[in-house]
Motif scaffolding. Structure first.
Motif, mmCIF file in Angstrom:
data_model
loop_
_atom_site.group_PDB
_atom_site.id
_atom_site.type_symbol
_atom_site.label_atom_id
_atom_site.label_comp_id
_atom_site.label_asym_id
_atom_site.label_seq_id
_atom_site.Cartn_x
_atom_site.Cartn_y
_atom_site.Cartn_z
ATOM 1 N N ILE A 132 0.877 -1.045 0.159
ATOM 2 C CA ILE A 132 -0.069 0.026 -0.013
ATOM 3 C C ILE A 132 0.882 1.161 0.029
ATOM 4 N N SER A 133 0.372 2.175 -0.767
ATOM 5 C CA SER A 133 1.305 3.523 -0.609
ATOM 6 C C SER A 133 0.880 4.408 0.441
ATOM 7 N N PRO A 134 1.793 4.439 1.426
ATOM 8 C CA PRO A 134 1.452 5.329 2.588
ATOM 9 C C PRO A 134 1.034 6.609 2.299
ATOM 10 N N THR A 135 1.704 7.403 1.232
ATOM 11 C CA THR A 135 1.164 8.614 0.634
ATOM 12 C C THR A 135 -0.275 8.715 0.258
ATOM 13 N N LEU A 136 -0.525 7.666 -0.559
ATOM 14 C CA LEU A 136 -2.073 7.518 -0.905
ATOM 15 C C LEU A 136 -2.922 7.386 0.551
ATOM 16 N N GLN A 137 -2.587 6.625 1.217
ATOM 17 C CA GLN A 137 -3.192 6.160 2.341
ATOM 18 C C GLN A 137 -3.552 7.382 3.162
ATOM 19 N N ASP A 138 -2.602 8.244 3.446
ATOM 20 C CA ASP A 138 -2.631 9.677 4.058
ATOM 21 C C ASP A 138 -3.819 10.462 3.604
ATOM 22 N N LEU A 139 -3.657 10.396 2.107
ATOM 23 C CA LEU A 139 -4.945 11.282 1.423
ATOM 24 C C LEU A 139 -6.277 10.731 1.786
ATOM 25 N N ALA A 140 -6.394 9.333 1.836
ATOM 26 C CA ALA A 140 -7.548 8.786 1.963
ATOM 27 C C ALA A 140 -7.865 8.905 3.523
ATOM 28 N N GLU A 141 -7.109 9.023 4.369
ATOM 29 C CA GLU A 141 -7.509 8.967 5.818
ATOM 30 C C GLU A 141 -8.075 10.395 6.068
ATOM 31 N N ALA A 142 -7.269 11.557 5.437
ATOM 32 C CA ALA A 142 -7.800 12.866 5.482
ATOM 33 C C ALA A 142 -9.112 13.026 5.084
ATOM 34 N N ALA A 143 -9.571 12.390 3.928
ATOM 35 C CA ALA A 143 -10.878 12.381 3.403
ATOM 36 C C ALA A 143 -11.887 11.916 4.412
ATOM 37 N N LEU A 144 -11.709 10.651 4.666
ATOM 38 C CA LEU A 144 -12.686 10.022 5.940
ATOM 39 C C LEU A 144 -12.917 10.910 7.141
ATOM 40 N N LYS A 145 -11.801 11.669 7.590
ATOM 41 C CA LYS A 145 -11.736 12.348 8.602
ATOM 42 C C LYS A 145 -12.588 13.666 8.413
ATOM 43 N N VAL A 146 -12.404 14.111 7.319
ATOM 44 C CA VAL A 146 -13.541 15.414 6.992
ATOM 45 C C VAL A 146 -14.780 14.839 6.741
ATOM 46 N N GLU A 147 -14.978 13.894 6.155
ATOM 47 C CA GLU A 147 -16.471 13.527 6.115
ATOM 48 C C GLU A 147 -17.088 12.789 7.377
ATOM 49 N N ASP A 148 -16.410 12.469 8.470
ATOM 50 C CA ASP A 148 -16.564 11.986 9.607
ATOM 51 C C ASP A 148 -17.234 10.797 9.267
ATOM 52 N N ILE A 149 -16.464 9.890 8.594
ATOM 53 C CA ILE A 149 -16.865 8.620 8.278
ATOM 54 C C ILE A 149 -15.971 7.290 9.428
ATOM 55 N N PRO A 150 -16.920 6.617 9.934
ATOM 56 C CA PRO A 150 -16.001 5.573 10.870
ATOM 57 C C PRO A 150 -14.885 4.898 10.219
ATOM 58 N N TYR A 151 -13.762 5.076 10.708
ATOM 59 C CA TYR A 151 -12.622 4.248 10.154
ATOM 60 C C TYR A 151 -11.691 3.891 10.850
ATOM 61 N N ALA A 152 -10.547 2.878 10.565
ATOM 62 C CA ALA A 152 -9.553 2.578 11.314
ATOM 63 C C ALA A 152 -8.483 2.318 10.409
ATOM 64 N N ARG A 153 -7.022 2.835 10.840
ATOM 65 C CA ARG A 153 -5.922 2.853 10.076
ATOM 66 C C ARG A 153 -5.098 1.746 10.268
ATOM 67 N N GLY A 154 -4.822 0.708 9.272
ATOM 68 C CA GLY A 154 -3.806 -0.434 9.754
ATOM 69 C C GLY A 154 -4.878 -1.643 9.594
ATOM 70 N N GLY A 155 -4.197 -2.830 9.336
ATOM 71 C CA GLY A 155 -5.000 -4.063 9.245
ATOM 72 C C GLY A 155 -4.292 -4.728 7.815
ATOM 73 N N THR A 156 -4.328 -6.408 8.480
ATOM 74 C CA THR A 156 -4.285 -7.243 7.214
ATOM 75 C C THR A 156 -5.314 -7.741 6.784
ATOM 76 N N TYR A 157 -5.449 -7.606 5.403
ATOM 77 C CA TYR A 157 -6.466 -8.310 4.360
ATOM 78 C C TYR A 157 -6.106 -9.616 4.078
ATOM 79 N N LEU A 158 -7.098 -10.662 4.441
ATOM 80 C CA LEU A 158 -6.736 -11.713 3.932
ATOM 81 C C LEU A 158 -7.729 -12.207 2.722
ATOM 82 N N VAL A 159 -7.068 -12.534 1.453
ATOM 83 C CA VAL A 159 -7.831 -12.559 0.466
ATOM 84 C C VAL A 159 -7.908 -13.998 0.207
#
Length: 292
Positions: A132-159
């Motif tokens: 995952i690009s941490p740069t892009l993740q930072d931008l995604a996190e900022a958008a989630l914060k502004v829109e007050d969408i419940p989120y968590a940062r960090g985790g492992t996705y089992l595919v």
């Protein structure tokens, strides 16, 4: 620096994102049929390309999606950054249905999919230590914060391969591995995005607790669809905010997503297969076309 073009891959329940000057376009790929046309437009003046991962009407199962064609056509449209919206089950109590999770790692348990653009005639090995690009993740996190969408940062996705959901034993096993969520679509998508030198970020949208939770029982598709509707509305708000606030110049990835092929291709130039090189024109043209 390159101009930013934001690519959105929409998973289950995410198909209609509002854009200015929106139009559906057919993009041909030498890797076969992609999931659908792409929907191109602008949000706040930023070029955005949307691709429905399963196709409109949910035509393709996770196994039959042509991931190579999907990533290839995004690259051909000039996309620099890809945000993958993906419905998933949760292995953690605090990642309740409706929460978005910014994934940073994957465990790939798929087995019936083409996982690389490269092979006999042009061998390449890219790094996936940090998929995952941490740069892009930072931008995604900022958008989630502004829109007050419940989120968590960090985790492992089992595919998992799917299309069936997990057995109870599998669910407990994956929890014991420390996995955070489970889904069926982000591999080989993330691997191929890295080979195509695209910055990639997963926003996993929790729909259920898989089958491990003692008070929720087995996965119930009716309940999942109800949660999907709420997640879809938040996903649209998230994408709109992300695009409006996105840097107009492509931000360089801190883990080298956009230069992943610099030293990855191993096959000597005189041993490369011309037919494969032709198919790699969009994905690897930056390095294949530079002077030797």
């Amino acid at each position: 620096m390159a101009k930013s073009v934001l690519g959105i891959i929409g998973g289950s329940g995410v198909y209609d994102i509002e854009m200015d000057n929106a139009r559906w376009e057919t993009i041909a790929s030498p890797w076969g049929e992609p999931s659908d046309q792409v929907r191109r437009g602008e949000i706040g003046g930023l070029p955005v390309v949307f691709l429905p991962r399963h196709g409109r009407g949910h035509r393709f199962s996770p196994t039959t999606i042509n991931y190579r064609a999907n990533i290839d056509i995004l690259k051909r449209t000039g996309v620099t950054d890809v945000v993958s919206l993906s419905a998933c089950g949760s292995f953690r109590e605090e990642f309740e249905p409706g929460r978005f999770v910014l994934i940073d790692q994957f465990i790939d348990r798929t087995f019936a999919r083409e996982k690389s653009f490269f092979g006999t005639g042009c061998v390449a090995h890219v790094s996936l230590a940090y998929p995952i690009s941490p740069t892009l993740q930072d931008l995604a996190e900022a958008a989630l914060k502004v829109e007050d969408i419940p989120y968590a940062r960090g985790g492992t996705y089992l595919v998992m391969e799917g299309p069936q959901f997990s057995t109870l034993a599998e669910s407990h096993l994956y929890r014991s591995w420390g996995c955070s969520v489970i889904g069926m679509t982000n591999m080989p998508e993330a691997k191929l995005a890295r080979e195509a030198e695209l910055s990639y970020c997963t926003v996993a949208m929790v729909t259920d607790y898989d089958s491990w939770h003692p008070h929720h029982g087995e996965v119930d598709i009716t309940s999942i669809i109800k949660v999907l509707k709420g997640n879809s509305e938040n996903a649209r708000k998230f994408v709109t905010r992300l695009a409006r606030d996105f840097p107009r110049e492509h931000p360089r990835c801190r883990v080298g997503s956009d230069t992943a092929l610099d030293f990855a291709i191993m096959t000597q130039p005189d041993q490369r297969d011309p037919a494969l090189l032709k198919k790699l024109d969009a994905v690897a043209g930056r390095v294949l076309n530079r002077p030797q």
